[in-house]
Write a protein that holds these residues in place. Structure first.
Motif, PDB file in Angstrom:
ATOM      1  N   LYS A  16     -76.578 -65.928   1.637  1.00 13.25           N
ATOM      2  CA  LYS A  16     -76.555 -65.331   2.981  1.00 13.25           C
ATOM      3  C   LYS A  16     -76.582 -63.825   2.806  1.00 13.25           C
ATOM      4  O   LYS A  16     -75.662 -63.236   2.254  1.00 13.25           O
ATOM      5  N   GLU A  17     -77.655 -63.179   3.276  1.00 18.55           N
ATOM      6  CA  GLU A  17     -77.833 -61.759   2.965  1.00 18.55           C
ATOM      7  C   GLU A  17     -76.877 -60.862   3.746  1.00 18.55           C
ATOM      8  O   GLU A  17     -76.408 -59.843   3.242  1.00 18.55           O
ATOM      9  N   LYS A  18     -76.553 -61.203   4.984  1.00 16.37           N
ATOM     10  CA  LYS A  18     -75.596 -60.417   5.772  1.00 16.37           C
ATOM     11  C   LYS A  18     -74.538 -61.362   6.312  1.00 16.37           C
ATOM     12  O   LYS A  18     -74.772 -62.086   7.278  1.00 16.37           O
ATOM     13  N   ALA A  19     -73.404 -61.357   5.656  1.00 16.85           N
ATOM     14  CA  ALA A  19     -72.360 -62.326   6.000  1.00 16.85           C
ATOM     15  C   ALA A  19     -71.137 -61.690   6.625  1.00 16.85           C
ATOM     16  O   ALA A  19     -70.323 -62.386   7.233  1.00 16.85           O
ATOM     17  N   SER A  20     -70.976 -60.367   6.510  1.00 17.12           N
ATOM     18  CA  SER A  20     -69.739 -59.728   6.934  1.00 17.12           C
ATOM     19  C   SER A  20     -69.949 -58.224   7.016  1.00 17.12           C
ATOM     20  O   SER A  20     -70.896 -57.683   6.443  1.00 17.12           O
ATOM     21  N   GLN A  21     -69.054 -57.565   7.753  1.00 15.72           N
ATOM     22  CA  GLN A  21     -68.991 -56.107   7.744  1.00 15.72           C
ATOM     23  C   GLN A  21     -67.614 -55.707   7.229  1.00 15.72           C
ATOM     24  O   GLN A  21     -66.610 -56.326   7.584  1.00 15.72           O
ATOM     25  N   HIS A  22     -67.572 -54.630   6.416  1.00 22.25           N
ATOM     26  CA  HIS A  22     -66.342 -54.315   5.686  1.00 22.25           C
ATOM     27  C   HIS A  22     -65.804 -52.930   6.017  1.00 22.25           C
ATOM     28  O   HIS A  22     -66.569 -51.980   6.253  1.00 22.25           O
ATOM     29  N   PHE A  23     -64.461 -52.851   5.992  1.00 25.79           N
ATOM     30  CA  PHE A  23     -63.741 -51.630   6.317  1.00 25.79           C
ATOM     31  C   PHE A  23     -62.642 -51.395   5.279  1.00 25.79           C
ATOM     32  O   PHE A  23     -62.202 -52.315   4.594  1.00 25.79           O
ATOM     33  N   SER A  24     -62.173 -50.147   5.221  1.00 26.98           N
ATOM     34  CA  SER A  24     -60.983 -49.833   4.431  1.00 26.98           C
ATOM     35  C   SER A  24     -60.386 -48.541   4.953  1.00 26.98           C
ATOM     36  O   SER A  24     -60.966 -47.854   5.798  1.00 26.98           O
ATOM     37  N   PHE A  25     -59.203 -48.192   4.429  1.00 25.27           N
ATOM     38  CA  PHE A  25     -58.581 -46.911   4.731  1.00 25.27           C
ATOM     39  C   PHE A  25     -58.831 -45.895   3.616  1.00 25.27           C
ATOM     40  O   PHE A  25     -58.241 -44.818   3.612  1.00 25.27           O
ATOM     41  N   ASP A  26     -59.692 -46.242   2.653  1.00 25.67           N
ATOM     42  CA  ASP A  26     -59.976 -45.391   1.498  1.00 25.67           C
ATOM     43  C   ASP A  26     -61.393 -44.835   1.642  1.00 25.67           C
ATOM     44  O   ASP A  26     -62.358 -45.596   1.693  1.00 25.67           O
ATOM     45  N   LYS A  27     -61.534 -43.520   1.688  1.00 30.84           N
ATOM     46  CA  LYS A  27     -62.867 -42.954   1.901  1.00 30.84           C
ATOM     47  C   LYS A  27     -63.745 -43.032   0.658  1.00 30.84           C
ATOM     48  O   LYS A  27     -64.927 -42.681   0.703  1.00 30.84           O
ATOM     49  N   GLY A  28     -63.189 -43.471  -0.455  1.00 32.07           N
ATOM     50  CA  GLY A  28     -64.000 -43.769  -1.628  1.00 32.07           C
ATOM     51  C   GLY A  28     -64.587 -42.557  -2.306  1.00 32.07           C
ATOM     52  O   GLY A  28     -63.909 -41.563  -2.530  1.00 32.07           O
ATOM     53  N   SER A  29     -65.876 -42.617  -2.624  1.00 34.52           N
ATOM     54  CA  SER A  29     -66.516 -41.578  -3.429  1.00 34.52           C
ATOM     55  C   SER A  29     -66.904 -40.345  -2.629  1.00 34.52           C
ATOM     56  O   SER A  29     -67.387 -39.370  -3.198  1.00 34.52           O
ATOM     57  N   SER A  30     -66.704 -40.366  -1.334  1.00 33.80           N
ATOM     58  CA  SER A  30     -67.049 -39.200  -0.520  1.00 33.80           C
ATOM     59  C   SER A  30     -66.225 -37.996  -0.948  1.00 33.80           C
ATOM     60  O   SER A  30     -65.007 -38.077  -1.108  1.00 33.80           O
ATOM     61  N   THR A  31     -66.891 -36.858  -1.126  1.00 37.09           N
ATOM     62  CA  THR A  31     -66.199 -35.610  -1.461  1.00 37.09           C
ATOM     63  C   THR A  31     -66.042 -34.709  -0.245  1.00 37.09           C
ATOM     64  O   THR A  31     -65.586 -33.571  -0.369  1.00 37.09           O
ATOM     65  N   GLN A  32     -66.414 -35.225   0.898  1.00 37.41           N
ATOM     66  CA  GLN A  32     -66.245 -34.466   2.136  1.00 37.41           C
ATOM     67  C   GLN A  32     -64.749 -34.310   2.432  1.00 37.41           C
ATOM     68  O   GLN A  32     -63.965 -35.232   2.227  1.00 37.41           O
ATOM     69  N   ASP A  33     -64.349 -33.145   2.908  1.00 36.37           N
ATOM     70  CA  ASP A  33     -62.926 -32.888   3.118  1.00 36.37           C
ATOM     71  C   ASP A  33     -62.300 -33.869   4.097  1.00 36.37           C
ATOM     72  O   ASP A  33     -61.167 -34.303   3.908  1.00 36.37           O
ATOM     73  N   ASN A  34     -63.010 -34.175   5.148  1.00 40.84           N
ATOM     74  CA  ASN A  34     -62.480 -35.066   6.177  1.00 40.84           C
ATOM     75  C   ASN A  34     -62.855 -36.510   5.856  1.00 40.84           C
ATOM     76  O   ASN A  34     -64.028 -36.801   5.624  1.00 40.84           O
ATOM     77  N   PRO A  35     -61.892 -37.441   5.835  1.00 39.69           N
ATOM     78  CA  PRO A  35     -60.469 -37.243   6.101  1.00 39.69           C
ATOM     79  C   PRO A  35     -59.691 -36.938   4.831  1.00 39.69           C
ATOM     80  O   PRO A  35     -60.091 -37.336   3.737  1.00 39.69           O
ATOM     81  N   SER A  36     -58.573 -36.247   4.995  1.00 35.94           N
ATOM     82  CA  SER A  36     -57.704 -35.955   3.856  1.00 35.94           C
ATOM     83  C   SER A  36     -56.362 -36.650   4.009  1.00 35.94           C
ATOM     84  O   SER A  36     -55.424 -36.340   3.281  1.00 35.94           O
ATOM     85  N   SER A  37     -56.239 -37.570   4.959  1.00 35.42           N
ATOM     86  CA  SER A  37     -54.986 -38.256   5.220  1.00 35.42           C
ATOM     87  C   SER A  37     -55.276 -39.643   5.773  1.00 35.42           C
ATOM     88  O   SER A  37     -56.400 -39.938   6.208  1.00 35.42           O
ATOM     89  N   LEU A  38     -54.283 -40.492   5.747  1.00 34.82           N
ATOM     90  CA  LEU A  38     -54.429 -41.823   6.319  1.00 34.82           C
ATOM     91  C   LEU A  38     -54.691 -41.743   7.821  1.00 34.82           C
ATOM     92  O   LEU A  38     -55.557 -42.445   8.346  1.00 34.82           O
ATOM     93  N   MET A  39     -53.948 -40.874   8.514  1.00 33.40           N
ATOM     94  CA  MET A  39     -54.167 -40.779   9.967  1.00 33.40           C
ATOM     95  C   MET A  39     -55.566 -40.254  10.258  1.00 33.40           C
ATOM     96  O   MET A  39     -56.190 -40.623  11.270  1.00 33.40           O
ATOM     97  N   GLY A  40     -56.108 -39.402   9.370  1.00 28.14           N
ATOM     98  CA  GLY A  40     -57.473 -38.928   9.537  1.00 28.14           C
ATOM     99  C   GLY A  40     -58.483 -40.041   9.362  1.00 28.14           C
ATOM    100  O   GLY A  40     -59.493 -40.109  10.078  1.00 28.14           O
ATOM    101  N   ALA A  41     -58.224 -40.944   8.406  1.00 31.67           N
ATOM    102  CA  ALA A  41     -59.120 -42.082   8.195  1.00 31.67           C
ATOM    103  C   ALA A  41     -59.124 -42.995   9.411  1.00 31.67           C
ATOM    104  O   ALA A  41     -60.180 -43.456   9.863  1.00 31.67           O
ATOM    105  N   ILE A  42     -57.946 -43.262   9.961  1.00 30.49           N
ATOM    106  CA  ILE A  42     -57.854 -44.123  11.138  1.00 30.49           C
ATOM    107  C   ILE A  42     -58.577 -43.483  12.317  1.00 30.49           C
ATOM    108  O   ILE A  42     -59.324 -44.148  13.055  1.00 30.49           O
ATOM    109  N   ALA A  43     -58.378 -42.179  12.490  1.00 36.46           N
ATOM    110  CA  ALA A  43     -59.034 -41.478  13.597  1.00 36.46           C
ATOM    111  C   ALA A  43     -60.552 -41.515  13.462  1.00 36.46           C
ATOM    112  O   ALA A  43     -61.275 -41.661  14.456  1.00 36.46           O
ATOM    113  N   LEU A  44     -61.046 -41.393  12.240  1.00 42.28           N
ATOM    114  CA  LEU A  44     -62.494 -41.398  12.025  1.00 42.28           C
ATOM    115  C   LEU A  44     -63.084 -42.770  12.343  1.00 42.28           C
ATOM    116  O   LEU A  44     -64.157 -42.871  12.955  1.00 42.28           O
ATOM    117  N   ILE A  45     -62.399 -43.838  11.944  1.00 46.77           N
ATOM    118  CA  ILE A  45     -62.886 -45.180  12.275  1.00 46.77           C
ATOM    119  C   ILE A  45     -62.839 -45.393  13.780  1.00 46.77           C
ATOM    120  O   ILE A  45     -63.778 -45.949  14.380  1.00 46.77           O
TER     121      ILE A  45
END
Length: 1006
Positions: free
Chosen positions: A183-212
């Motif tokens: 099944k090529e598209k089975a789900s959509q995924h989320f996390s509170f970790d911005k991962g490999s992004s080096t962009q400053d925003n977000p720099s906090s958990l509350m920033g991650a929640i606000a961005l989502i």
């Protein structure tokens, strides 16, 4: 027998190519149908249906029959399993199998915008456009590890970013990708970790929640407009049709945060938890979320060194003990979940981890369900996966027992009808006792262990035994040992084969001659393990501790409850016109102050003798940073009004309890001072053991943190941080002007749209909803109020003028260490001051601070409070208020108001808090001495009629904590002495937040 073995071996080498009809073959094309019959099996059709002496028929990778009266089709390859078990293969929902490795990156400096070029989202952590199936490449070395553990299918997805795109369901077969992608598209995924992004925003958990959160709003707007193209938002909208899976990280509170976020937008996430959900079962059960639960149970800590033991928290010790109970407790609570091997250092440990849970009451049936049909249902593929009924994909394992029990052997794993062999099914179980003959010499041979991992030992007598080296390959066996008691035998090398009743063959002994050898089984029981004498300290206790709320030291086994309480004969500091009342009774009833007077009585009330003690309103900390998770500053942009401390309240913070011991009943949890317009605040009561939502004062007005001075212009952030606007105090003023100008324009745009008729609205795209501007509009309309970090007179004056130009007022200047210079202007503006008692000269802009500040502001008519901004100071705010009596001769009752009634007024709570008055909330503190004395201790801290701190009980708590730690240390030592693995103790420290935490070197979310 040999013919059947040869057929079985051939079938395991055979990989059918029936599904490769579109592939070019250079040679003779193999079009055999992959028809196999597995007979004489204990067939587990699904997690609850077992058939004895059954047959499974598969063809072209699909189950075509399963039962006890099944006719075997002509031409089928027959596998006689001789009573072995067949189970559906496991399904893994949390894995990035076959996808490119996510490489951590580090920015060389501030990165305010995205790096990804094109019509994508303006934040690199939003990767909704990513499709796992497009980047997937089968990697058999990775698949092999999962197959050996019993998995046949994986939901693979990109573990990078906040919104990670779609996952693909793939079979763990080494065939071509277009065959094994189910099944090529089975789900959509989320996390509170911005991962490999080096962009400053977000720099906090509350920033991650606000961005989502903003992404959801933007996606809704995007679907109704035609002004722009955003590939990320377009993909996000399409992906909403799939199951939504949120990997939360952190702890059990993150499950609640994710679910709360989903509830805002009508989304029920499937949530990958952390294995500690048992610690908040009621709250997690109320989410109605299905969970994906890891079983990476921690190893015992090596606590032989008593100083090492001191560095292991009680919570860590208790989680080590209780983690295996998580699955059972979730099941008993009625929570739906699947099991993941994600988080295990070695996926082969899955059986061992599951066995631990089964040992403590979790059933094998439920374990199988959580590994097969439940994950299949969660990804809406139970029509093809999760069981072995007719029409399902032929994914199954052949075992010698339950695959969720430690030691069970997985002989083969069949994926899409292709067999992978790991052990020889024909290998017999050799465990038992044997009479061994080597030439004329007789021995007692003991064989223990599972087939394929046997241990051979010759027992001479109680004190002498020889361990044999062994090598078994299919029907052949090699053994060797040295008989030290018999020189004529000496070193023996035996080679032989399996027989009906044992083993036999030829052996070469010490003198080089050949002799016959044989071993006949005389008993089936394995060698009993010797009982090792252990000291009492090394015993592994079977007892288990109780759950506590919160799950840290000083937690309670039950949540404290409201009582009817009658406090007798106390000195009552009312903060009302009545002033201080001697020998007075106060009745607390239904969470309220019911009566105040003398000689009160009440039936069924808990009486507390207040003789010689002092009763005051509870202390309220107007400026605090305790109880906040993963970052107090979202300093990535100059305006972050969209972020909200309410999203990240941490009910497990030990500082809550510590501040209760200092008489604090409520706090405003503020954003830091990294930017001119920071985040929204949370106002909470310190209800120790309650959930974050239960702590929040739901009826309070809403507040936000602003800041002025050195921090917002990045004076002390280092040489790398010279990019983000503003870099001067003048620039800070322009940030405010620009923000409120934009807010007015935004408000006007929405008013214009809302005034349209319904018909016109239907033909007009609504404006984009912007959480940052929504918050600023609330300020303009006095629906949200400002607490502003401030020091220097000129800037304080500037912000008041900005507010007046835009038609609103500043509510509170906090710190306000130069407030004495312009107290008259503060009075005229109507702003309060929340300050330190005697902090000064800790940075340049504080050089003019004086300890008379609070007295001078209060004398000018400014509502003045003393705050902490510090977890330690928060425990002694009564003493901080007392200092104003020394510096400025503030009357004692007025000084007390600076930590009770005045902060209540600044936070708009004074109609229910801050004084002892009939009808107000029963938030009071009983002190051992006059409340502002350095000798005063909080005897009891009561919130809404509930005793959350009791000094008398504290002594018993400390004894209980010490006893529980001692029990757990002994249990860990027992685990180590029994040969179980341990982990090294690594000291951990808690980050104690204050305004400037992480300003100079805030890091990405990890």
């Amino acid at each position: 027998m040999m013919k059947k073995l040869l057929i079985a071996c051939f079938s395991l080498w055979f990989f059918s190519s029936y599904a490769q009809e579109t592939y070019y073959v250079n040679g003779v094309k193999d079009e055999r149908p992959g028809l196999h019959a597995f007979t004489n099996a204990t067939l587990h059709v699904d997690y609850k249906t077992t058939l004895e002496s059954a047959t499974l028929i598969i063809k072209k990778g699909e189950v075509i029959a399963a039962g006890t009266n099944v006719s075997i089709p002509e031409g089928a390859i027959i596998h006689d399993l001789g009573g072995k078990h067949i189970y559906p293969s496991f399904i893994e929902l949390s894995n990035n199998y076959g996808l490119p490795e996510v490489k951590s990156q580090r920015s060389n400096g501030p990165q305010l915008g995205p790096k990804k070029e094109g019509a994508y989202n303006t934040n690199d952590a939003i990767r909704a456009y990513f499709n796992a199936y497009e980047a997937f490449t089968a990697k058999d070395s990775e698949a092999e590890k999962l197959r050996k553990a019993g998995f046949g299918t994986v939901l693979t997805h990109n573990k990078d970013g906040l919104i990670r795109g779609t996952g693909a369901v793939v079979a763990l077969h080494d065939g071509p990708e277009n065959e094994i992608i189910l099944k090529e598209k089975a789900s959509q995924h989320f996390s509170f970790d911005k991962g490999s992004s080096t962009q400053d925003n977000p720099s906090s958990l509350m920033g991650a929640i606000a961005l989502i959160r903003q992404n959801y709003l933007d996606a809704k707007w995007y679907a109704s407009q035609n002004e722009m193209v955003d590939i990320s938002l377009a993909a996000f909208n399409k992906n909403k049709a799939h199951p939504q899976i949120f990997e939360v990280g952190g702890d059990k509170l993150y499950v609640l945060r994710a679910d709360h976020l989903g509830d805002e937008f009508g989304v029920q996430y499937i949530i990958k938890g952390n294995g500690d959900e048992y610690q908040r079962l009621d709250e997690i059960g109320a989410t109605n979320a299905s969970l994906i639960i890891p079983v990476n149970y921690p190893e015992a800590y090596d606590v032989e060194d008593p100083f090492d033991a001191l560095n292991v928290s009680l919570a860590e010790m208790k989680h080590w003990e209780m983690a295996p109970y998580n699955l059972k407790m979730l099941k008993d609570k009625g929570i739906n979940f699947s099991i993941t091997a994600d988080g295990l250092k070695d996926v082969s440990k899955l059986q061992e981890m599951l066995s631990k849970s089964i040992e403590v009451g979790f059933s094998e049936e439920e374990a199988l369900k959580a590994l097969t049909i439940t994950p299949a249902r969660l990804i809406k593929m139970d029509d093809r996966l999760g069981s072995l009924s007719k029409g399902k994909i032929a994914n199954f394992i052949i075992t010698d027992g339950s695959p969720v029990q430690k030691g069970t052997k997985i002989y083969e794993n069949w994926v899409q009808g292709n067999g992978y062999k790991y052990h020889d099914i024909a290998s017999p179980d050799l465990a038992g006792k044997y009479d061994l003959s080597v030439g004329e010499q007789e021995y007692n041979l003991m064989v223990s262990g599972k087939s394929g991992s046997e241990d051979f030992k010759i027992v001479i007598n109680d004190s002498t035994s020889y361990k044999l080296k062994s090598d078994i390959k299919k029907q052949l066996i090699s053994l060797s040992f040295t008989d030290e008691e018999n020189e004529s035998i000496g070193a023996v090398r035996m080679s032989g084969w399996l027989t009906k009743d044992g083993l036999a063959g030829k052996a070469r002994i010490a003198d080089g001659s050949w002799v016959e050898w044989s071993a006949r089984k005389n008993a089936d029981n394995e060698e009993s393990e010797e009982v090792k004498e252990k000291s009492p300290d090394d015993e592994e206790s079977e007892s288990i501790g109780n759950l506590i709320y919160p799950f840290v030291a000083h937690g309670n086994e039950t949540k404290p409850k409201s009582e009817t309480i009658l406090i007798k004969n106390a000195t009552v500091w009312t903060n009302e016109e009545d002033g201080v009342l001697e020998n007075t009774d106060v009745l607390l009833e239904n969470g309220k102050i019911s009566k105040i007077g003398k000689n009160l009585s009440a039936s069924n009330a808990r009486e507390i003798d207040g003789t010689g003690k002092h009763l005051t309103p509870g202390i309220i900390d107007e400026h605090s940073h305790i109880a906040i998770s993963r970052g107090v500053n979202e300093g990535s942009e100059s305006v972050t009004a969209e972020v909200n401390i309410e999203d990240v309240v941490d009910s497990e913070d030990i500082n809550i309890y510590r501040q209760l011991s200092g008489g604090v009943v409520a706090s405003q949890l503020l954003h830091g001072s990294a930017n001119p317009i920071g985040g929204r605040s949370a106002i909470v009561k310190l209800k120790w053991g309650y959930s974050p939502e239960e702590m929040k004062i739901s009826w309070s007005d809403k507040f936000i943190k602003f800041a002025l001075g050195e921090n917002v212009k990045q004076s002390n952030w280092g040489e790398r941080n010279t990019v983000r606007f503003p870099q001067t105090r003048m620039g800070a003023e322009q940030v405010f002007e620009d923000a409120f100008t934009r807010a007015r324009e935004y408000e006007a745009e929405w008013k214009s749209y809302n005034q349209l008729s319904k018909r016109d609205q239907a033909n007009t795209a609504a404006p984009r909803k912007d959480m940052e501007l929504e918050t600023l509009v609330e300020i303009l309309n006095s629906d949200r109020f400002i607490t502003c970090h401030s020091y220097v007179q000129s800037e304080i004056n500037m912000l008041m003028k900005v507010a007046e130009r835009h038609g609103f007022r500043i509510n509170t200047f906090t710190h306000i260490l130069e407030g004495y210079k312009l107290a008259d202007k503060m009075k005229e503006h109507g702003v309060g001051g929340s300050t330190f008692s005697d902090w000064w000269a800790y940075k340049f802009e504080v050089n003019d601070a004086i300890p008379y500040n609070a007295a001078l502001m209060s004398g000018e008519g400014v509502v003045t409070a003393i705050n902490s901004d510090d977890a330690e100071m928060g425990r002694r705010l009564n003493q901080e208020a007392g200092k104003t009596m020394k510096y400025g001769d503030v009357p004692v009752e007025e000084a007390l108001k600076m930590v009770t009634l005045n902060p209540a007024k600044l936070l708009h709570l004074d109609d229910r808090m801050g004084s002892i008055k009939e009808g107000k909330d029963a938030d009071v503190v009983l002190w051992t001495d006059e409340p502002l004395s350095i000798y005063a201790k909080a005897d009891k801290t009561i919130i809404e009629g509930t005793v959350f701190f009791d000094r008398e009980e504290q002594e018993a708590k400390l004894d209980a904590i010490q006893a529980e730690r001692a029990r757990l240390v002994n249990k860990m030592r027992g685990a180590k002495s029994n040969g179980k693995p341990t982990q090294k103790v690594m000291p951990k420290s808690q980050i104690i937040y204050e305004c400037e935490t992480e300003i100079q070197n805030y890091s990405s979310l990890k």
